[in-house]
Design an enzyme around this catalytic site. Structure first.
Site, short mmCIF file in Angstrom:
data_model
loop_
_atom_site.label_atom_id
_atom_site.label_comp_id
_atom_site.label_asym_id
_atom_site.label_seq_id
_atom_site.Cartn_x
_atom_site.Cartn_y
_atom_site.Cartn_z
N LYS A 199 3.42 1.19 -4.94
CA LYS A 199 4.27 0.60 -5.97
C LYS A 199 3.54 0.49 -7.31
O LYS A 199 4.07 0.84 -8.36
CB LYS A 199 4.74 -0.81 -5.53
N THR A 200 2.32 -0.03 -7.25
CA THR A 200 1.57 -0.24 -8.49
C THR A 200 1.13 1.09 -9.09
O THR A 200 1.17 1.29 -10.30
CB THR A 200 0.36 -1.16 -8.22
N HIS B 278 3.42 -9.18 -0.95
CA HIS B 278 4.72 -9.31 -0.31
C HIS B 278 5.37 -10.65 -0.62
O HIS B 278 6.55 -10.72 -0.96
CB HIS B 278 4.54 -9.13 1.20
N ASP C 208 0.79 -1.25 0.00
CA ASP C 208 0.00 0.00 0.00
C ASP C 208 0.81 1.29 0.00
O ASP C 208 0.26 2.37 0.17
CB ASP C 208 -0.98 0.06 1.20
P1 GDP Z 1 1.14 -1.07 -3.50
O1 GDP Z 1 0.52 -2.08 -2.59
O2 GDP Z 1 2.48 -0.61 -2.98
O3 GDP Z 1 1.21 -1.48 -4.94
O4 GDP Z 1 0.21 0.26 -3.41
P2 GDP Z 1 -0.86 0.82 -4.45
O5 GDP Z 1 -0.20 1.42 -5.64
O6 GDP Z 1 -1.88 -0.21 -4.70
O7 GDP Z 1 -1.46 2.03 -3.61
C1 GDP Z 1 -2.12 1.83 -2.37
C2 GDP Z 1 -3.10 2.93 -2.13
O8 GDP Z 1 -2.40 4.17 -1.98
C3 GDP Z 1 -4.08 3.12 -3.27
O9 GDP Z 1 -5.36 3.41 -2.75
C4 GDP Z 1 -3.52 4.32 -4.01
O10 GDP Z 1 -4.50 5.06 -4.69
C5 GDP Z 1 -2.93 5.13 -2.88
N1 GDP Z 1 -1.84 5.99 -3.34
C6 GDP Z 1 -0.78 5.64 -4.10
N2 GDP Z 1 0.01 6.70 -4.34
C7 GDP Z 1 -0.55 7.74 -3.70
C8 GDP Z 1 -0.20 9.14 -3.58
O11 GDP Z 1 0.79 9.61 -4.09
N3 GDP Z 1 -1.05 9.91 -2.84
C9 GDP Z 1 -2.17 9.41 -2.24
N4 GDP Z 1 -2.93 10.25 -1.55
N5 GDP Z 1 -2.52 8.13 -2.35
C10 GDP Z 1 -1.73 7.30 -3.06
MG MG Z 2 0.69 -3.30 -5.80
#
Ligand code: GDP
Ligand code: MG
Length: 393
Positions: free
Chosen positions: A24-25, A84, A21
């Site tokens: 990354k994606t 993970h 979260d």
């Molecule tokens: P991952 O698990 O690392 O791949 O994380 P995701 O890309 O799925 O992002 C997790 C959550 O964080 C999602 O609801 C995204 O919309 C939110 N998110 C990602 N980048 C940002 C950002 O720069 N600002 C905000 N406010 N939310 C973000």
């Molecule tokens: Mg992801």
């Protein structure tokens, strides 16, 4: 078109790593979106990346999505994993060998357990360059952001990276993905840093050659020919060499190099070939011995490794592993009985877990840090994948 242009450009493998979260994606999607504006990528939407296809690799299921994009200078293949555990498997098994990793850290949280675990794995598997992307800057004030950067540099140093020299890019992946022009600048900055901080992947035709023997046979009047695929380096006719492994140490000269039974002056990494070896007898050679330059490689029978045990669902065991677990280890072209020991406080490793283990082999083999291996049980099913992290005398 990025694909056509890619051929002329330097190619690098990168990927996003970091805590769940942290974005990354979102960042992966944002990079493709911003690069697509100048024809340097094809936009891949967030949900296309997140429903990663299953990849089968040596019996291990890994969910990973590969996207590609260009900078003006380079072509990048970028890996993003949904969970993970997929990162752990991907990194340990070496499925996508990363030349550099983008460590995504949400500035709202700072580093978290999976941030640290991925950093540790990156170090162990030999990812030499890390770039930090401090994400979610739209949600924090400047002071928090600065503190987060300081903490990340310290953490990188603690894990053996050059924390002070590591580039830290901050921004909002989400805003960049949504088309905010100001936020898009962080993607441009990230691309610049990828181009300038990641060295060109080393062409492994220049490192000392490493040739694992697949099999060997006698050729009438000529001698012994060893067959295999050159893992790295370059072998020329006339080179001196050693043949190490299974407890043996032989000296030889490469009397001839053959590809498809034709004599050639040299072979390079990736080529399948036959080596005519002088001064060796058929009964001295065995599958899995390594042909290498004199005094370069060494054989060991003890090492530390990071090991991932497959779950039952992935074809692995349904019971945990304890110290003294003995099974066949496979690496390059050899396999051999190995004993796996755990050190306190670790008492056992459950299917689906990964951890540090100590491995003892029955005989000395050529081993190097970052060498990959698998453990298979008697029915030939892969139960674990591992990477050597250090050699023990
Ligand atoms: P991952 O698990 O690392 O791949 O994380 P995701 O890309 O799925 O992002 C997790 C959550 O964080 C999602 O609801 C995204 O919309 C939110 N998110 C990602 N980048 C940002 C950002 O720069 N600002 C905000 N406010 N939310 C973000
Ligand atoms: Mg992801």
């Amino acid at each position: 078109a990025p694909v056509a242009a890619a051929r002329a450009k330097v190619h690098c493998n990168v990927g996003t790593i970091g805590h769940v979260d942290h974005g990354k994606t979102t960042l992966t999607a944002a990079i493709t979106r911003v690069q697509a504006k100048t024809g340097l990528a094809k936009f891949v939407a967030y949900d296309q990346i997140d429903k990663a296809p299953e990849e089968q690799r040596r019996g291990i299921t890994i969910n990973a999505t590969h996207v590609e994009y260009d900078s003006p200078l380079r072509h990048y293949a970028h890996t993003d994993c949904p969970g993970h555990r997929d990162y752990v498997k991907n990194m340990i098994s070496g499925t996508s060998q990363m030349d550099g990793a983008i460590l995504v850290v949400a500035a709202t949280d700072g580093h978290m357990p999976q941030t640290r675990e991925h950093l540790l794995l990156a170090k162990q598997i030999g990812v030499s360059h890390i770039i930090v992307f401090l994400n979610k800057t739209d949600l924090v004030d400047l002071e928090t952001l600065e503190l987060c950067e300081i903490e990340m540099r310290e953490l990188l140093t603690d894990y053996g990276y050059d924390g002070l020299a590591t580039p830290v890019v901050s921004g909002s992946a989400l805003k960049a993905l949504e088309g905010d022009l100001e936020a898009e600048k962080c993607i441009a900055k990230l691309m610049d840093v990828l181009d300038s901080y990641l060295p060109e992947p080393r062409r492994d035709t220049t490192s000392p050659f490493l040739f694992p023997i697949e099999n060997a046979f006698s050729v009438a009047q000529r001698g012994i020919v060893a067959i295999g695929t050159l893992v790295r380096g370059r072998i020329k006719k006339g080179d001196s060499a050693e043949i190490l492994g299974h407890g043996s140490e032989l000296k030889t000269v490469i009397a001839d190099v053959q590809v498809f039974r034709q004599s050639v002056p040299f072979v390079e990494a990736g080529q399948n070939c036959g080596l005519l070896l002088r001064n060796v007898k058929p009964d001295q050679l065995d599958r899995g011995m390594i042909v290498c330059p004199p005094k370069i490689s060494k054989a060991y029978n003890h090492f530390k490794a990071q090991l991932y045990f497959l779950t039952k669902h992935e074809g692995g065991r349904n019971k945990p592993v304890r110290s003294g677990y003995q099974q066949q280890m496979f690496s390059y072209t050899w396999n051999m009985e190995a004993r796996i020991d755990l050190r306190p406080p670790m008492e056992m490793l459950m299917p689906g877990d990964n951890g540090e283990v100590y491995v003892a082999l029955r005989k000395h083999m050529v081993l190097e840090p970052q060498q990959r291996f698998t453990i298979r049980e008697a029915n030939q099913s892969t139960v674990a994948t591992g990477v050597i992290t250090s050699l023990l005398p």
